[in-house]
Design a protein around this motif. Structure first.
Motif, PDB file in Angstrom:
ATOM      1  N   ARG A  55      25.874  18.385  32.291  1.00 28.57           N
ATOM      2  CA  ARG A  55      24.762  19.495  32.205  1.00 28.57           C
ATOM      3  C   ARG A  55      25.382  20.692  32.663  1.00 28.57           C
ATOM      4  O   ARG A  55      25.962  20.743  33.700  1.00 28.57           O
ATOM      5  N   PRO A  56      25.081  22.054  31.886  1.00 36.76           N
ATOM      6  CA  PRO A  56      25.504  22.895  32.344  1.00 36.76           C
ATOM      7  C   PRO A  56      24.994  23.399  33.613  1.00 36.76           C
ATOM      8  O   PRO A  56      23.914  23.215  34.072  1.00 36.76           O
ATOM      9  N   LEU A  57      25.942  24.112  34.602  1.00 36.79           N
ATOM     10  CA  LEU A  57      25.515  24.389  35.970  1.00 36.79           C
ATOM     11  C   LEU A  57      24.361  25.687  35.954  1.00 36.79           C
ATOM     12  O   LEU A  57      24.586  26.475  34.956  1.00 36.79           O
ATOM     13  N   GLY A  58      23.416  25.616  36.852  1.00 39.54           N
ATOM     14  CA  GLY A  58      22.450  26.668  36.626  1.00 39.54           C
ATOM     15  C   GLY A  58      22.570  27.622  37.729  1.00 39.54           C
ATOM     16  O   GLY A  58      21.554  27.871  38.529  1.00 39.54           O
ATOM     17  N   SER A  59      23.617  27.775  38.255  1.00 39.63           N
ATOM     18  CA  SER A  59      24.121  28.861  39.433  1.00 39.63           C
ATOM     19  C   SER A  59      25.136  29.597  39.090  1.00 39.63           C
ATOM     20  O   SER A  59      26.224  29.076  38.502  1.00 39.63           O
ATOM     21  N   ALA A  60      25.501  30.782  39.602  1.00 33.59           N
ATOM     22  CA  ALA A  60      26.504  31.818  39.466  1.00 33.59           C
ATOM     23  C   ALA A  60      27.046  31.498  40.751  1.00 33.59           C
ATOM     24  O   ALA A  60      26.617  31.081  41.900  1.00 33.59           O
ATOM     25  N   ALA A  61      28.176  32.393  41.271  1.00 33.27           N
ATOM     26  CA  ALA A  61      28.766  32.625  42.580  1.00 33.27           C
ATOM     27  C   ALA A  61      29.206  34.144  42.653  1.00 33.27           C
ATOM     28  O   ALA A  61      29.894  34.519  41.670  1.00 33.27           O
ATOM     29  N   LEU A  62      28.650  34.744  43.656  1.00 35.44           N
ATOM     30  CA  LEU A  62      29.220  36.035  44.128  1.00 35.44           C
ATOM     31  C   LEU A  62      30.417  35.629  45.032  1.00 35.44           C
ATOM     32  O   LEU A  62      29.899  35.254  46.227  1.00 35.44           O
ATOM     33  N   THR A  63      31.422  36.259  45.075  1.00 32.11           N
ATOM     34  CA  THR A  63      32.504  36.113  46.075  1.00 32.11           C
ATOM     35  C   THR A  63      33.065  37.660  46.414  1.00 32.11           C
ATOM     36  O   THR A  63      33.145  38.509  45.780  1.00 32.11           O
ATOM     37  N   ALA A  64      32.966  37.809  47.916  1.00 29.94           N
ATOM     38  CA  ALA A  64      33.218  38.988  48.363  1.00 29.94           C
ATOM     39  C   ALA A  64      34.216  38.721  49.364  1.00 29.94           C
ATOM     40  O   ALA A  64      34.292  37.773  49.872  1.00 29.94           O
ATOM     41  N   SER A  65      35.283  39.779  49.472  1.00 28.25           N
ATOM     42  CA  SER A  65      36.511  39.668  50.317  1.00 28.25           C
ATOM     43  C   SER A  65      36.683  41.213  50.735  1.00 28.25           C
ATOM     44  O   SER A  65      36.425  42.097  49.999  1.00 28.25           O
ATOM     45  N   TYR A  66      37.791  41.337  51.552  1.00 30.80           N
ATOM     46  CA  TYR A  66      38.381  42.639  52.053  1.00 30.80           C
ATOM     47  C   TYR A  66      39.550  42.389  52.314  1.00 30.80           C
ATOM     48  O   TYR A  66      39.948  41.416  53.062  1.00 30.80           O
ATOM     49  N   ASP A  67      40.466  43.133  51.734  1.00 33.19           N
ATOM     50  CA  ASP A  67      41.944  43.106  52.020  1.00 33.19           C
ATOM     51  C   ASP A  67      42.495  44.489  52.140  1.00 33.19           C
ATOM     52  O   ASP A  67      41.818  45.301  52.583  1.00 33.19           O
ATOM     53  N   ASP A  68      43.877  44.701  52.048  1.00 34.73           N
ATOM     54  CA  ASP A  68      44.662  46.021  52.384  1.00 34.73           C
ATOM     55  C   ASP A  68      43.991  47.071  51.306  1.00 34.73           C
ATOM     56  O   ASP A  68      44.156  48.089  51.164  1.00 34.73           O
ATOM     57  N   ASN A  69      43.488  46.446  49.940  1.00 35.92           N
ATOM     58  CA  ASN A  69      43.220  47.230  48.999  1.00 35.92           C
ATOM     59  C   ASN A  69      41.800  47.667  49.060  1.00 35.92           C
ATOM     60  O   ASN A  69      41.074  48.375  48.244  1.00 35.92           O
ATOM     61  N   GLY A  70      40.863  47.109  49.836  1.00 37.64           N
ATOM     62  CA  GLY A  70      39.466  47.584  50.144  1.00 37.64           C
ATOM     63  C   GLY A  70      38.819  46.437  49.994  1.00 37.64           C
ATOM     64  O   GLY A  70      39.146  45.320  49.736  1.00 37.64           O
ATOM     65  N   PRO A  71      37.289  46.608  49.931  1.00 37.25           N
ATOM     66  CA  PRO A  71      36.440  45.412  49.459  1.00 37.25           C
ATOM     67  C   PRO A  71      36.181  44.898  48.292  1.00 37.25           C
ATOM     68  O   PRO A  71      36.863  45.995  47.008  1.00 37.25           O
ATOM     69  N   HIS A  72      36.181  43.800  47.860  1.00 37.89           N
ATOM     70  CA  HIS A  72      36.101  43.192  46.300  1.00 37.89           C
ATOM     71  C   HIS A  72      34.931  42.400  46.332  1.00 37.89           C
ATOM     72  O   HIS A  72      34.445  41.742  47.163  1.00 37.89           O
ATOM     73  N   ILE A  73      34.087  42.659  45.134  1.00 35.99           N
ATOM     74  CA  ILE A  73      32.919  41.780  44.897  1.00 35.99           C
ATOM     75  C   ILE A  73      33.190  41.320  43.555  1.00 35.99           C
ATOM     76  O   ILE A  73      33.529  42.016  42.653  1.00 35.99           O
ATOM     77  N   TYR A  74      33.354  39.885  43.192  1.00 36.96           N
ATOM     78  CA  TYR A  74      33.343  39.337  42.153  1.00 36.96           C
ATOM     79  C   TYR A  74      32.132  38.284  41.541  1.00 36.96           C
ATOM     80  O   TYR A  74      31.826  37.682  42.434  1.00 36.96           O
ATOM     81  N   LEU A  75      31.631  38.353  40.371  1.00 42.29           N
ATOM     82  CA  LEU A  75      30.650  37.477  40.045  1.00 42.29           C
ATOM     83  C   LEU A  75      31.283  36.498  38.892  1.00 42.29           C
ATOM     84  O   LEU A  75      31.659  36.907  38.161  1.00 42.29           O
TER      85      LEU A  75
END
Length: 100
Positions: A55-75
């Protein structure tokens, strides 16, 4: 990490993310970059839409982090793509947020 959508599917994605982080740290000896984690989660979610017996998943994932290059948000979406954003709204009220 934020997971909008179906709660059991979200738990499965978070569990997979924890496993990916542990495996990466054990193999490379360093923490996993957010881009790599996001791509791996997108591939994992996409695998559920490839086969007829899953069954296909019914959810996405937002991943956020902070490193030397600054903040990152990935979907990581369920169709297997992963994008980087500076700001993103997901879930039920996303259209209202995007138009304001």
């Amino acid at each position: 990490m934020a997971v909008p959508g179906k709660l059991p599917d979200g738990r499965q994605i978070v569990s997979r993310a924890q496993q990916e982080c542990e495996n990466y740290k054990r193999f490379y000896g360093n923490t996993i970059p957010t881009k790599v984690l996001s791509d791996r989660l997108a591939n994992y979610c996409h695998a559920f839409s490839l086969y007829w017996h899953l069954r296909p998943l019914g959810s996405a994932a937002l991943t956020a982090s902070y490193d030397d290059n600054g903040p990152h948000i990935y979907l990581s979406e369920t169709n297997g793509v992963s994008y980087r954003y500076y700001g993103i709204a997901v879930g039920k009220g996303r259209q209202g947020i995007k138009t304001e």
